[in-house]
Scaffold this active site. Structure first.
Site, short mmCIF file in Angstrom:
data_model
loop_
_atom_site.label_atom_id
_atom_site.label_comp_id
_atom_site.label_asym_id
_atom_site.label_seq_id
_atom_site.Cartn_x
_atom_site.Cartn_y
_atom_site.Cartn_z
N HIS A 99 -3.99 6.16 -3.11
CA HIS A 99 -3.59 7.29 -3.96
C HIS A 99 -4.81 7.65 -4.82
O HIS A 99 -5.63 6.77 -5.12
CB HIS A 99 -2.49 6.93 -4.95
N ASP A 102 -5.44 5.24 -7.65
CA ASP A 102 -5.84 3.87 -7.30
C ASP A 102 -7.36 3.73 -7.34
O ASP A 102 -7.88 2.68 -7.69
CB ASP A 102 -5.42 3.49 -5.87
N GLU A 230 7.22 10.41 3.68
CA GLU A 230 7.64 8.99 3.70
C GLU A 230 9.00 8.85 3.03
O GLU A 230 9.10 8.85 1.80
CB GLU A 230 6.58 8.14 2.98
N HIS A 269 11.72 0.58 2.87
CA HIS A 269 12.51 1.78 2.55
C HIS A 269 13.69 1.91 3.52
O HIS A 269 14.77 2.35 3.13
CB HIS A 269 11.63 3.04 2.65
N ASP A 294 4.38 2.16 7.25
CA ASP A 294 4.04 1.28 6.13
C ASP A 294 4.66 -0.07 6.44
O ASP A 294 5.88 -0.26 6.34
CB ASP A 294 4.53 1.85 4.80
N ASP A 307 8.33 -5.00 -1.23
CA ASP A 307 7.02 -4.78 -0.58
C ASP A 307 6.33 -6.07 -0.18
O ASP A 307 5.15 -6.29 -0.49
CB ASP A 307 6.08 -4.00 -1.53
N ASP A 337 1.56 -1.61 3.23
CA ASP A 337 2.04 -1.24 1.89
C ASP A 337 2.80 -2.46 1.37
O ASP A 337 4.03 -2.47 1.28
CB ASP A 337 2.94 0.00 1.98
C1 XUL Z 1 6.47 3.45 -2.74
C2 XUL Z 1 5.59 3.66 -1.57
C3 XUL Z 1 4.31 4.36 -1.83
C4 XUL Z 1 3.89 5.27 -0.72
C5 XUL Z 1 2.69 6.11 -1.04
O1 XUL Z 1 7.65 2.80 -2.44
O2 XUL Z 1 5.89 3.24 -0.49
O3 XUL Z 1 3.34 3.42 -2.08
O4 XUL Z 1 3.61 4.54 0.44
O5 XUL Z 1 2.84 6.84 -2.19
CO CO Z 2 4.90 3.18 1.35
#
Ligand code: XUL
Ligand code: CO
Length: 441
Positions: A99, A102, A230, A269, A294, A307, A337
């Site tokens: 991002h 970051d 996403e 997710h 991810d 995560d 991720d």
């Molecule tokens: C948050 C997430 C983010 C996206 C990018 O849950 O997954 O890190 O991958 O903004």
């Molecule tokens: Co993500």
């Protein structure tokens, strides 16, 4: 300056190795189904979790020991770039992702933030010249700063919409500058808390407009990355507009965006949405919408986005099955991720975590390829749906049946016989493939 001095390049040593700093299953050059593991798996390192994350949680301060944290502000951002490229080389990562915030600290104004970004992007570009590591995707963080309290592209405040759009404009320029393969939109706060104060129709329409503007600008500057949305069902908002692939796809179709974006599917997710990872991959695949992944996993006992690095082999097998059936990920990849646990605070843990994730997906790949070579699941489907290959079933799928014809047929049936779905047997076969793929080595 180097930051991981006691660690040398991570090599493949095979399943019998006792070296925690070696790959046991990920052998980048090894061919699986005609392509190398490196070409198929396209691993990416997530900048935010590996170089920016301090491992704090809602109940406690950060624990991460990161040698670059002795610096502040832009000096720290520069040190992170040095550390990142050392890490990419040592872990042998073909890709990374970030991002905007970051890589460079936000300034007091948008212009100052952009200036900080320009400095770090120029530095990253220099490092990329001598590195094999490419940019899988970039994105902008339109969710952390207090200005995004009511969302970004779906904010109730038009000034915030404009600010978020300006950040995306810069993000697209940065992506072009660094040759990003993809550009990601995760709608961090694109959702709502309560309908009592929300104009859902206006917010969703605005979000549709937001994506069209981004696409128009990418075309204008000749940035040809694949756009990815996403999905995530909740967290931070209680209702996200891109809940899962199915609702995200309906959104894209409704706003005429189905040819503009594909999906970046995150395992954790998927499980937060009450789906399996493979469900989301499959749903995207059968609609030709699978863009990138991810790669992480949630905790089975916790209801939030933990995560974790992916280590569940059953899941990596089924995920790689979907990816192989998709013909690979195209310009996408497997982006970790994922963050080390708060108790895994040493720099070395970053290597252990990536090795675990890379090995787990390498296992998944090899087992999935064997399942496909032996047509294990294809045969299951072939047998289970055989009634649609002839007679009335064939008429149904060929559109030659209507309710009159089906009633006539049903009235003539003396008995209906179903067959077993054989679920336990299929699961046992997958276990057998998992355990025997590496047994002889
Ligand atoms: C948050 C997430 C983010 C996206 C990018 O849950 O997954 O890190 O991958 O903004
Ligand atoms: Co993500």
């Amino acid at each position: 300056m180097t930051y991981f001095n006691n660690i040398s390049n991570i090599k493949y040593e095979g399943p019998k190795s006792n070296n925690p700093l070696a790959f046991k299953f990920y052998n980048p050059e090894e061919k699986v189904g005609g392509k190398t593991m490196e070409e198929i798996l396209r691993f990416g390192v997530a900048y935010w979790h590996t170089f920016t994350e301090d491992l704090s949680d809602p109940f406690g301060a950060g624990t991460a020991i990161r040698p670059w944290d002795k610096y502040q502000g832009m000096d720290c951002a520069k040190a992170r770039v040095e550390a990142a490229f050392e890490f990419f080389e040592k872990i042998n990562a073909p890709f990374f992702a970030f991002h905007d915030v970051d890589i460079a600290p936000e300034g007091d104004t948008l212009a100052e933030s952009n200036k900080n970004l320009d400095t770090i992007v120029a530095m990253i570009k220099e490092y990329m010249k001598d590195s094999k590591t490419k940019l899988l995707w970039n994105t902008v963080n339109n969710f952390s700063h207090p200005r995004f309290v009511h969302g970004a592209g779906s904010s109730s405040n038009a000034d915030v919409f404009a600010y978020a759009a300006a950040k995306v404009k810069k993000g697209l320029e940065v992506g072009k500058e660094l040759g990003a393969e993809n550009y990601v939109f995760w709608g961090g706060r694109e959702g709502y808390e309560t309908l009592l104060n929300t104009d859902m129709k206006l917010e969703m329409d605005n979000l549709g407009r937001f994506f069209h503007m981004a696409n128009d600008y990418a075309k204008e500057i000749g940035f040809d990355a694949q756009f990815l949305i996403e999905p995530k069902p909740k967290e931070p908002t209680s209702h996200q507009y891109d809940f899962d692939v199915a609702s995200g796809y309906a959104f894209l179709q409704h706003y005429g965006l189905e040819d503009v974006l594909k999906f970046n599917i995150e395992a954790n997710h998927a499980t937060l949405a009450g789906h399996t990872f493979e469900h989301e991959l499959h749903y995207a695949r059968i609609h030709n919408m699978l863009g990138s992944v991810d790669a992480n996993q949630g905790h089975p006992l916790l209801g939030w986005d933990t995560d974790e690095f992916p280590t569940d082999l059953h899941t990596t097998v089924l995920a790689m099955y979907e990816i192989l059936k998709n013909g690979g990920l195209g310009r996408g990849g497997l982006n970790f991720d994922a963050k080390v646990r708060r108790g895994s605070f040493t720099p070395e843990d970053l290597f252990h975590a990536h090795i675990a994730g890379m090995d787990s997906f390498a296992v998944g790949l090899k087992v999935a390829q064997r399942l496909i070579d032996d047509k294990v699941l294809e045969n299951v489907l072939e047998d289970r749906y055989k009634s649609y290959k002839e007679g009335i079933g064939l008429d149904i799928v060929e559109g030659k049946a209507d309710l009159h014809k089906l009633e006539e047929y049903a009235l003539g049936l003396t008995e209906i016989k179903n067959e077993s779905g054989k679920l336990e047997s299929i699961k046992a076969i997958i276990n057998q493939y998992l355990l025997t793929t590496f047994a002889a080595r």
